[in-house]
Write a protein that holds these residues in place. Structure first.
Motif: not given
Length: 171
Positions: A72, A89-96, A125-126, A129
């Motif tokens: 992260y 961005r994609q990896h951060l979202g996938e790993q959330m 990151a988000d 959320n």
């Protein structure tokens, strides 16, 4: 020659990775200063290094911990250099979901300072959320429980000490 203690190998590897990152980024900065028209190339080199470090951290199951050497933090560093980086961005979202589970595990294990650090990282990151807000509430509740338990233990110790003093005075 004596080999280092095996427990020191992993921190040493993180130190080497961190040092490599800093040397790479310093080299990129020098390159940018020397050739102003190639400034995006230096950032791209840094982004590539950080993405590789993030991928390695993921492969080693270092999603949000330890501090300074987790996926992260590396992905967030990529976004500092390249705010539009789709891979980060994609990896951060996938790993959330897995990252939130790690925070919840830290809360349940009463590793509250670590959980707070990890939660801050996820909010970076988000920030919108809703589940992260729920985890923050759970963290606050767990802190209150720990405080109450500590207060109860302190009261029990005081009561025991007072009873011992009274018993000694009665003799």
């Amino acid at each position: 020659m004596r080999l280092p203690d095996p427990s020191l190998r992993r921190p040493l590897r993180w130190s080497i990775a961190t040092l490599s990152l800093l040397v790479g980024l310093a080299g990129c900065s020098r390159h940018e200063a020397a050739t102003p028209d190639a400034s995006t190339g230096g950032d791209q080199d840094g982004v590539g290094i950080l993405l590789n470090l993030a991928d390695q951290a993921l492969a080693e199951h270092r999603l949000v911990a330890p501090a300074g050497a987790n996926a992260y933090e590396f992905y967030l560093s990529v976004l500092e250099l390249d705010p539009a980086n789709a891979v980060a961005r994609q990896h951060l979202g996938e790993q959330m979901p897995d990252a939130m589970a790690a925070v919840e595990q830290a809360i349940n294990a009463r590793q509250l300072d670590e959980a707070e650090r990890e939660l801050r990282l996820l909010r970076e990151a988000d920030s919108d959320n809703f589940t992260l807000s729920l985890l923050a509430g759970k963290l606050d509740a767990q802190r209150m429980i720990v405080v109450r338990e500590d207060e109860a233990r302190a009261a029990a110790i005081r009561a025991k000490a007072e009873a011992a003093e009274e018993a000694a005075a009665a003799r």
